[in-house]
Design an enzyme around this catalytic site. Structure first.
Site, PDB file in Angstrom:
ATOM      1  N   ASP A  51       0.817  -1.207   0.000  1.00 35.83           N
ATOM      2  CA  ASP A  51       0.000   0.000   0.000  1.00 35.83           C
ATOM      3  C   ASP A  51       0.857   1.267   0.000  1.00 35.83           C
ATOM      4  O   ASP A  51       0.494   2.277  -0.604  1.00 35.83           O
ATOM      5  CB  ASP A  51      -0.924   0.009   1.216  1.00 35.83           C
ATOM      6  CG  ASP A  51      -2.104  -0.941   1.056  1.00 35.83           C
ATOM      7  OD1 ASP A  51      -2.365  -1.378  -0.087  1.00 35.83           O
ATOM      8  OD2 ASP A  51      -2.754  -1.248   2.077  1.00 35.83           O
ATOM      9  N   TYR A 165      -2.731   4.626   9.898  1.00 35.90           N
ATOM     10  CA  TYR A 165      -2.255   5.201  11.155  1.00 35.90           C
ATOM     11  C   TYR A 165      -3.423   5.522  12.088  1.00 35.90           C
ATOM     12  O   TYR A 165      -3.356   5.311  13.305  1.00 35.90           O
ATOM     13  CB  TYR A 165      -1.439   6.451  10.822  1.00 35.90           C
ATOM     14  CG  TYR A 165      -0.712   7.103  11.970  1.00 35.90           C
ATOM     15  CD1 TYR A 165      -0.486   6.434  13.176  1.00 35.90           C
ATOM     16  CD2 TYR A 165      -0.219   8.402  11.839  1.00 35.90           C
ATOM     17  CE1 TYR A 165       0.195   7.049  14.215  1.00 35.90           C
ATOM     18  CE2 TYR A 165       0.467   9.026  12.868  1.00 35.90           C
ATOM     19  CZ  TYR A 165       0.664   8.344  14.054  1.00 35.90           C
ATOM     20  OH  TYR A 165       1.344   8.960  15.079  1.00 35.90           O
ATOM     21  N   SER A 166      -4.518   6.003  11.522  1.00 31.56           N
ATOM     22  CA  SER A 166      -5.681   6.363  12.336  1.00 31.56           C
ATOM     23  C   SER A 166      -6.209   5.174  13.128  1.00 31.56           C
ATOM     24  O   SER A 166      -6.581   5.310  14.299  1.00 31.56           O
ATOM     25  CB  SER A 166      -6.787   6.931  11.440  1.00 31.56           C
ATOM     26  OG  SER A 166      -7.936   7.232  12.186  1.00 31.56           O
TER      27      SER A 166
END
Length: 266
Positions: A51, A165-166
């Site tokens: 990704d 990351y969230s």
């Protein structure tokens, strides 16, 4: 299929990968595709990697809306942007030529720092302290002061970026059909003196998020745009909005977003 004939490969070169890409280019040519060396000439841009490589491919080629992006994973990798594996490239070519694919449209966010030239993100923008001290940020929504954040940093993510990351900061995984963006805290400071919401929140696509960095020694925070750090210094204001820029990718018809989430995390 004439409009889809030009194909460009984006990858990080090494001896092993160079050999694999050479074989992929040969297969492409044998199937009537025209391999180009300049991404601006391509109607199909193929990233080879995970990704992260896909995000770089989109950024390095200018967030083009007039082409199709597709991701190919290397051996042993999994990803939410990549539907194909490097070992089944023949299947991808067959799917492209026979239109056995569905086009997905991923939204982006526009990030304007200090009122200057905007950047675009497919995944997220994050801001973090570079020193052993909490960063202080005034958080405003449509001009309304919502809170003063103190902590390690904040993340603003798109629906597809919500799995990155969230998510590690306890953010929710957002369905990409929801038009909005998510704001997540990183290690917020909450006590009798300082309070923040203490959870992620979701904003509608028409909202404007304004982050004002209070200059208390954190004059040079780290700004990450997707997976790349920005060199901008003395950041004072960051404005984030949903943008009209849409990234088009292709997926196999039997490989939905939630199937990929399950395969990646469960």
């Amino acid at each position: 299929m004439a409009e889809r004939q030009n194909i460009f490969f984006y990858y990080h070169p090494d001896e092993e990968m160079d050999g694999k890409v050479k074989a992929l280019k040969k297969i492409s040519s044998e199937n009537g595709l025209n391999v180009v060396e300049n991404s601006s000439d391509a109607s199909i841009i193929v990233s080879i990697g995970g990704d992260g490589t896909f995000l770089q491919a989109v950024r390095k080629t200018g967030f083009r809306q007039d082409c199709i992006y597709t991701g190919i994973m290397r051996e042993g990798q999994s990803g939410l942007y990549c539907d194909f594996n490097i070992d089944n490239f023949d299947n991808m070519i067959h799917s492209v030529l026979h239109e056995d694919l569905e086009v997905r449209r991923f939204p982006t966010i526009k990030v304007q720092i200090n009122g200057e030239t905007p950047f675009y993100c497919l995944n997220e923008v994050s801001i973090r302290s570079t020193i052993v001290k909490t960063i202080v940020i005034n958080v405003c929504v449509d001009g309304f002061h919502f809170e003063t954040f103190r902590g390690d940093g904040m993340i603003v993510s798109t629906p597809t970026g919500s799995t990155g990351y969230s998510k590690s900061a306890r953010g929710a995984v957002i369905d990409p059909l929801i038009h909005g963006f998510q704001v997540s805290e990183v290690a917020s400071l909450n006590n009798n003196q300082y309070r923040t919401l203490g959870s992620s929140f979701l904003l509608n696509k028409d909202r404007k998020l304004e982050l004002e960095i209070l200059q208390d020694g954190n004059d040079h925070p780290i700004i990450s745009l997707d997976n790349e750090a920005s060199p901008i210094k003395r950041i004072q204001n960051i404005d984030v909005t949903m943008d009209e820029t849409i990234i088009k990718t292709v997926k196999l018809k039997n490989n939905s977003y939630w199937e990929r989430v399950k395969r990646t995390f469960l």
